[in-house]
Motif scaffolding. Structure first.
Motif, PDB file in Angstrom:
ATOM      1  N   ASN A  39      -5.287  -3.188  13.465  1.00 52.15           N
ATOM      2  CA  ASN A  39      -5.285  -3.969  12.223  1.00 52.15           C
ATOM      3  C   ASN A  39      -4.075  -3.645  11.353  1.00 52.15           C
ATOM      4  N   ILE A  40      -3.641  -2.374  11.396  1.00 52.14           N
ATOM      5  CA  ILE A  40      -2.465  -1.981  10.606  1.00 52.14           C
ATOM      6  C   ILE A  40      -1.219  -2.653  11.165  1.00 52.14           C
ATOM      7  N   ASN A  41      -1.057  -2.578  12.495  1.00 55.18           N
ATOM      8  CA  ASN A  41       0.105  -3.229  13.120  1.00 55.18           C
ATOM      9  C   ASN A  41       0.100  -4.732  12.883  1.00 55.18           C
ATOM     10  N   ASN A  42      -1.069  -5.348  13.013  1.00 54.33           N
ATOM     11  CA  ASN A  42      -1.157  -6.797  12.850  1.00 54.33           C
ATOM     12  C   ASN A  42      -0.902  -7.235  11.416  1.00 54.33           C
ATOM     13  N   ALA A  43      -1.386  -6.430  10.461  1.00 58.56           N
ATOM     14  CA  ALA A  43      -1.258  -6.816   9.053  1.00 58.56           C
ATOM     15  C   ALA A  43       0.120  -6.521   8.478  1.00 58.56           C
ATOM     16  N   PHE A  44       0.705  -5.393   8.873  1.00 58.46           N
ATOM     17  CA  PHE A  44       1.940  -4.948   8.222  1.00 58.46           C
ATOM     18  C   PHE A  44       3.141  -4.834   9.154  1.00 58.46           C
ATOM     19  N   GLY A  45       2.933  -4.979  10.471  1.00 58.91           N
ATOM     20  CA  GLY A  45       4.033  -4.891  11.414  1.00 58.91           C
ATOM     21  C   GLY A  45       4.133  -3.518  12.051  1.00 58.91           C
ATOM     22  N   GLY A  49       3.306   0.417  11.012  1.00 58.10           N
ATOM     23  CA  GLY A  49       2.377   1.156  11.859  1.00 58.10           C
ATOM     24  C   GLY A  49       2.927   2.518  12.233  1.00 58.10           C
ATOM     25  N   ASP A  50       4.227   2.564  12.557  1.00 57.03           N
ATOM     26  CA  ASP A  50       4.864   3.847  12.881  1.00 57.03           C
ATOM     27  C   ASP A  50       4.882   4.778  11.671  1.00 57.03           C
ATOM     28  N   LEU A  51       5.153   4.214  10.493  1.00 54.98           N
ATOM     29  CA  LEU A  51       5.147   5.038   9.279  1.00 54.98           C
ATOM     30  C   LEU A  51       3.770   5.634   9.031  1.00 54.98           C
ATOM     31  N   SER A  52       2.727   4.828   9.285  1.00 54.32           N
ATOM     32  CA  SER A  52       1.369   5.339   9.073  1.00 54.32           C
ATOM     33  C   SER A  52       1.056   6.468  10.051  1.00 54.32           C
ATOM     34  N   TYR A 108       0.523   6.032   1.816  1.00 57.77           N
ATOM     35  CA  TYR A 108       1.455   5.098   1.178  1.00 57.77           C
ATOM     36  C   TYR A 108       2.527   4.676   2.184  1.00 57.77           C
ATOM     37  N   LEU A 109       2.564   3.376   2.474  1.00 60.71           N
ATOM     38  CA  LEU A 109       3.560   2.832   3.395  1.00 60.71           C
ATOM     39  C   LEU A 109       4.782   2.311   2.657  1.00 60.71           C
ATOM     40  N   SER A 110       4.598   1.934   1.410  1.00 60.86           N
ATOM     41  CA  SER A 110       5.693   1.490   0.538  1.00 60.86           C
ATOM     42  C   SER A 110       5.182   1.567  -0.891  1.00 60.86           C
ATOM     43  N   GLU A 111       6.002   1.177  -1.848  1.00 68.33           N
ATOM     44  CA  GLU A 111       5.565   1.201  -3.245  1.00 68.33           C
ATOM     45  C   GLU A 111       4.411   0.240  -3.483  1.00 68.33           C
ATOM     46  N   GLU A 112       4.367  -0.831  -2.682  1.00 69.67           N
ATOM     47  CA  GLU A 112       3.322  -1.849  -2.877  1.00 69.67           C
ATOM     48  C   GLU A 112       2.140  -1.688  -1.935  1.00 69.67           C
TER      49      GLU A 112
END
Length: 403
Positions: A39-45, A49-52, A108-112
């Motif tokens: 779901n993380i890869n699908n939602a955010f790319g 996913g690697d950052l997570s 946190y994957l980014s500021e948003e």
């Protein structure tokens, strides 16, 4: 490049884990699987996913026991290995603590963008690489019921025994196909008006050294190996050949896998032509509960009915049966779940359920078959209720030859 280091998270990888497990004895292994990581890869790319995964690695290093080692096993799978002597309570406390830590941790994957992840943890104790498979099996068992939890491997659990049995039957079903030991047996179905055999149900068996194995033992393994449709095709070929020189009607069990693969219509019509058998003599028994019949499957079954095949709903009356779907589909035959027929004389609830089904079918012009008729008293009650057909050991057990 270090072949035993994961380049993304910079921790030891699966190869290092296997080598480590072979070099030590009596270890505690916590296999950690990230729930719904796709779901993380699908939602955010994939980049997010690697950052997570990098952040999850950092958090696992904080949450794990200080003396333990952390490995990345697969994309979303990690292992913590400890050599400390631990009680079951201690193992549970560690797993519970790791899960709670992640429940309260924001990634946190980014500021948003920030996320939280849940973990499933399989725990196994012992030596060698097998404990990794044990822990993975525990996670499969966990996920049949819930996520975000943990479990310690128990070789005596029902789930583990079922997995071991499946492995056994996977090999057996393979051998049975190779050695042509799948044999169709036939059980008579009596017309209660004429008291004569009118139909037979075709039932597959594995025969090995004179010992017969019923399908309940090997069908799950057949499903796992993708041979379920071959079992059905074997029954079709053998039964059509058997009944080609008779006037009997006969029924064949089909599964949702057969319907999803969409081969039945072509196979059945070719066999009917090959053996000069009218489709009207053949009933197709749907093994699954009525509420699992999707619109696509209903359309396929209706197409089979258009060609003349009859449709029967098997084991009706079980807890998940859906009366409204039954009325919507209106099959030609309905088999009442055998547990109700078996207990019809001793259990008032069974009798009430059977009476309700009979009333519904009479009003809907659906013929009824009572299974598990095992003595004359049960048969007398079945006839009294107006049920059209009976099947069971009172009339005959399944045999390779027709009675």
């Amino acid at each position: 490049m270090n072949k035993k280091n994961d380049p993304l998270t910079n921790i030891a990888n699966r190869f290092a884990l296997i080598e480590y497990l072979k070099s030590v004895k009596d270890v505690n292994l916590f296999l950690i699987d990230i729930d719904n990581f796709n779901n993380i890869n699908n939602a955010f790319g994939l980049e997010m996913g690697d950052l997570s995964l990098i952040e999850i690695t950092r958090l696992l290093n904080l949450a794990k026991p200080s003396s333990s080692k952390l490995f990345r096993v697969n994309s979303d799978e990690f292992a913590i290995v400890s050599l400390d002597v631990m009680s079951s309570q201690k193992l549970s406390d560690i797993a519970s603590s790791i899960i709670s830590f992640f429940d309260q941790s924001e990634i946190y994957l980014s500021e948003e963008i920030s996320i939280r992840v849940s973990l499933s943890i399989g725990i196994s104790i012992g030596s060698g690489a097998d404990i990794l498979n044990h822990a993975r099996t525990v996670i499969k068992e966990l996920r049949e019921h819930k996520r975000g939890s943990f479990k310690i491997y128990d070789p005596s659990s029902v789930f583990i025994k079922k997995q071991q049995e499946n492995i056994y039957w996977i090999n057996k079903i393979k051998e049975a196909f190779e050695e042509e030991r799948l044999i169709t047996y036939y059980q008579p179905i009596i017309n209660n008006a004429t008291e004569k055999i009118e139909k037979y149900e075709c039932l597959i068996r594995i025969c090995e050294n004179g010992v017969l194995t019923p399908p309940i033992r090997f069908m799950e393994a057949s499903k796992l190996t993708g041979t379920l449709s071959l079992v059905t095709k074997t029954v079709i070929e053998q039964s059509f050949k058997k009944f080609s020189d008779t006037e009997y009607q006969f029924s064949i069990n089909i599964t949702s896998t057969d319907l999803y693969l969409n081969f039945l219509e072509d196979t059945l019509l070719r066999s009917a032509k090959k053996y000069n058998i009218s489709p009207s003599r053949i009933s197709l028994e749907v093994l699954e509960d009525i509420d699992t019949l999707t619109e696509d499957i209903l359309a396929q079954l209706n197409s089979l009915r258009y060609h003349g095949f009859k449709i029967s709903i098997d084991d009706f009356g079980s807890s998940s049966s859906n009366f409204s779907r039954l009325l919507e589909f209106s099959p030609d035959y309905l088999k009442i779940d055998g547990s109700f027929i078996r207990n019809i004389l001793s259990d008032k609830k069974s009798l009430t359920i059977v009476e309700a089904i009979v009333l519904l079918c009479k009003k809907s012009d659906i013929k009824i078959i009572a299974e598990f008729v095992h003595n004359k008293d049960v048969q007398a009650k079945v006839k009294e209720l107006g049920i059209e057909y009976s099947q069971g050991y009172y009339f005959g057990e399944p045999r390779e030859e027709l009675q």
